[in-house]
Design a protein around this motif. Sequence first.
Motif, PDB file in Angstrom:
ATOM      1  N   THR A 195       0.239  -0.747  -0.118  1.00 41.09           N
ATOM      2  CA  THR A 195       0.102   0.030   0.224  1.00 41.09           C
ATOM      3  C   THR A 195       0.874   0.980  -0.126  1.00 41.09           C
ATOM      4  OG1 THR A 195      -1.955  -1.873   1.383  1.00 41.09           O
ATOM      5  CG2 THR A 195      -1.941   1.252   1.744  1.00 41.09           C
ATOM      6  N   LEU A 196       1.682   1.185   0.639  1.00 47.53           N
ATOM      7  CA  LEU A 196       2.734   2.672   1.180  1.00 47.53           C
ATOM      8  C   LEU A 196       3.337   2.707  -0.839  1.00 47.53           C
ATOM      9  CD1 LEU A 196       4.177   4.478   2.998  1.00 47.53           C
ATOM     10  CD2 LEU A 196       5.798   2.274   3.030  1.00 47.53           C
ATOM     11  N   ARG A 217      11.227   8.561   2.135  1.00 56.05           N
ATOM     12  CA  ARG A 217      10.832   9.486   3.576  1.00 56.05           C
ATOM     13  C   ARG A 217      10.541   7.667   4.586  1.00 56.05           C
ATOM     14  NH1 ARG A 217       9.620  13.990   1.366  1.00 56.05           N
ATOM     15  NH2 ARG A 217      11.311  15.712   2.450  1.00 56.05           N
ATOM     16  N   CYS A 218       9.443   6.705   4.614  1.00 57.16           N
ATOM     17  CA  CYS A 218       8.685   6.140   4.837  1.00 57.16           C
ATOM     18  C   CYS A 218       9.494   5.180   5.017  1.00 57.16           C
ATOM     19  CB  CYS A 218       7.516   5.897   4.434  1.00 57.16           C
ATOM     20  SG  CYS A 218       6.031   7.659   4.623  1.00 57.16           S
ATOM     21  N   ILE A 219      10.110   4.280   4.090  1.00 57.79           N
ATOM     22  CA  ILE A 219      10.875   3.746   3.704  1.00 57.79           C
ATOM     23  C   ILE A 219      11.890   3.299   4.123  1.00 57.79           C
ATOM     24  CG2 ILE A 219      12.056   2.146   2.019  1.00 57.79           C
ATOM     25  CD1 ILE A 219       9.647   1.398   1.507  1.00 57.79           C
ATOM     26  N   GLN A 220      12.614   4.592   4.742  1.00 55.92           N
ATOM     27  CA  GLN A 220      14.042   4.356   5.114  1.00 55.92           C
ATOM     28  C   GLN A 220      13.982   4.675   6.481  1.00 55.92           C
ATOM     29  OE1 GLN A 220      15.371   8.354   3.542  1.00 55.92           O
ATOM     30  NE2 GLN A 220      16.681   7.539   1.930  1.00 55.92           N
ATOM     31  N   ALA A 221      12.296   4.672   6.953  1.00 55.70           N
ATOM     32  CA  ALA A 221      12.209   5.498   8.295  1.00 55.70           C
ATOM     33  C   ALA A 221      12.465   4.071   9.255  1.00 55.70           C
ATOM     34  CB  ALA A 221      11.055   6.469   9.033  1.00 55.70           C
ATOM     35  N   LEU A 222      11.207   3.249   8.255  1.00 50.49           N
ATOM     36  CA  LEU A 222      10.665   1.499   9.076  1.00 50.49           C
ATOM     37  C   LEU A 222      12.029   0.931   9.279  1.00 50.49           C
ATOM     38  CD1 LEU A 222       9.743   0.270   5.848  1.00 50.49           C
ATOM     39  CD2 LEU A 222       8.232   0.925   8.174  1.00 50.49           C
ATOM     40  N   SER A 223      13.475   1.072   9.392  1.00 50.53           N
ATOM     41  CA  SER A 223      13.943   0.556   9.771  1.00 50.53           C
ATOM     42  C   SER A 223      14.854   1.351  10.976  1.00 50.53           C
ATOM     43  CB  SER A 223      16.005  -0.025   9.329  1.00 50.53           C
ATOM     44  OG  SER A 223      16.474   1.383   8.808  1.00 50.53           O
ATOM     45  N   VAL A 224      14.153   2.500  11.284  1.00 44.26           N
ATOM     46  CA  VAL A 224      15.034   3.201  12.382  1.00 44.26           C
ATOM     47  C   VAL A 224      13.462   2.654  14.037  1.00 44.26           C
ATOM     48  CG1 VAL A 224      15.325   5.535  13.497  1.00 44.26           C
ATOM     49  CG2 VAL A 224      15.886   4.834  11.235  1.00 44.26           C
ATOM     50  N   LEU A 225      12.548   2.729  13.309  1.00 46.59           N
ATOM     51  CA  LEU A 225      10.717   2.430  13.772  1.00 46.59           C
ATOM     52  C   LEU A 225      11.903   1.044  14.586  1.00 46.59           C
ATOM     53  CD1 LEU A 225       8.196   3.893  11.628  1.00 46.59           C
ATOM     54  CD2 LEU A 225       9.358   4.963  13.998  1.00 46.59           C
ATOM     55  N   GLY A 226      11.843   0.213  13.301  1.00 46.01           N
ATOM     56  CA  GLY A 226      12.190  -1.106  14.623  1.00 46.01           C
ATOM     57  C   GLY A 226      13.197  -0.986  15.391  1.00 46.01           C
ATOM     58  N   VAL A 227      13.869  -0.282  15.634  1.00 42.11           N
ATOM     59  CA  VAL A 227      15.079  -0.128  16.458  1.00 42.11           C
ATOM     60  C   VAL A 227      14.893   0.612  17.455  1.00 42.11           C
ATOM     61  CG1 VAL A 227      17.158   1.101  17.083  1.00 42.11           C
ATOM     62  CG2 VAL A 227      17.257   0.063  14.903  1.00 42.11           C
ATOM     63  N   GLN A 228      13.865   1.367  17.657  1.00 43.57           N
ATOM     64  CA  GLN A 228      13.108   2.313  18.148  1.00 43.57           C
ATOM     65  C   GLN A 228      12.279   1.784  19.126  1.00 43.57           C
ATOM     66  OE1 GLN A 228      11.687   5.776  16.717  1.00 43.57           O
ATOM     67  NE2 GLN A 228      13.403   7.183  17.483  1.00 43.57           N
ATOM     68  N   LEU A 326      11.973  11.267   9.930  1.00 51.49           N
ATOM     69  CA  LEU A 326      11.275  11.107   8.990  1.00 51.49           C
ATOM     70  C   LEU A 326      11.426  12.458   7.981  1.00 51.49           C
ATOM     71  CD1 LEU A 326       7.707  11.237  10.367  1.00 51.49           C
ATOM     72  CD2 LEU A 326       9.248   9.369   8.994  1.00 51.49           C
ATOM     73  N   GLY A 327      12.735  12.655   8.330  1.00 52.02           N
ATOM     74  CA  GLY A 327      13.902  13.788   7.238  1.00 52.02           C
ATOM     75  C   GLY A 327      12.566  15.175   6.726  1.00 52.02           C
ATOM     76  N   ILE A 328      11.763  15.524   7.560  1.00 52.94           N
ATOM     77  CA  ILE A 328      11.125  16.645   7.421  1.00 52.94           C
ATOM     78  C   ILE A 328      11.288  17.989   9.066  1.00 52.94           C
ATOM     79  CG2 ILE A 328       9.320  15.396   6.453  1.00 52.94           C
ATOM     80  CD1 ILE A 328       7.894  15.507   8.903  1.00 52.94           C
TER      81      ILE A 328
END
Length: 339
Positions: A195-196, A217-228, A326-328
């Motif tokens: 969907t993304l 932005r969302c794709i790059q954030a996914l791995s960081v969200l997992g770490v968080q 998210l790079g914003i």
Amino acid sequence: MTSREQPSRKRPRSEDASLKNSLSDSERETHEDLIFIRPMRPLSVEPDRDDKFWYKDGNVVLVAGNVAFRVYRGLLASQSTVLDDLCSADPAWHVDGCPVVHMSDRAEEVRSLLSVLINGKTYITKREVSFEDLAIWIRLAHKYRIADLLENSLRRPSLQSPHHSITAVNLARLTETSSILPLALYDCCQLPVETLLNGHTYPGGRVEKLSADDVQRCIQALSVLGVQRTLAIVKSMDLSACGYSCRFECADHVSAIKTELLEDLKSPGCRHPLCSWARFMGQYNRDMTSNVKNSAHPMCPRCIKTVIQSHGQVLLECWKNLPELLGIEVEGWATAQDA
């Protein structure tokens, strides 16, 4: 809705070209649909009259798709200079003696807009509003420069389904409302990757997609969200720093819960570090006999409260750093979270 303080001055047709040349690229693109491109001859098939908005004493007919709306030109003109200009153009044809104005919007969008224009601001504030209607009002209020409707719609809370997050991002981009972007983009990160990448298809076939930059932005954030999320579990599930000597075996139980949560991270889609643990930890309250999980890892209310508070601090830090993740850039974001 409020009327303009001054009556609008009609712009002669000869001024169309000069106005068009003075517009920015984005404004020119909008006005291409609204003012400068008009059908040169009547439609080959007469449109259907709308069941709700066809007033016998109306003096202008709006046509969207194959649906016609007979309404009042003065009402439209009092809300929007753009609609006023659109209705002031020489009509290509008439229906029942009324000039016909072609709209580039879908019929359901025009119907939704007319609902709020005719019923006024109370239509927004005194009823439940669907996200779909809210999105239409924001888009068309921006397009037709209806400032008070845009302002009220952006302030109006509306419950979202997960797929609404794509629309929310696009509306934030359209209206340059940066404060909406962090949570909207974060919610997009919770969507299935398919969907993304490909967008959400609404009933009727309309597809809402993110821009390529926002997808990245969302794709790059996914791995960081997992770490968080991993760090949130590890930091929150630690009772050793609270200084409270519990007479129950809460330390052992919280360690077991932590192990289970870390195992859950191996499942696809577990990347949600910003959700509260109040309800989750409440399942382990040894004083609540109805809880289905408290028999396996029962914890006392005081230790549960400690975990929830620790997790809340972790959430606050994640929330403050969300725009950067998210790079914003959102001016005043971190300060607002402390308020």
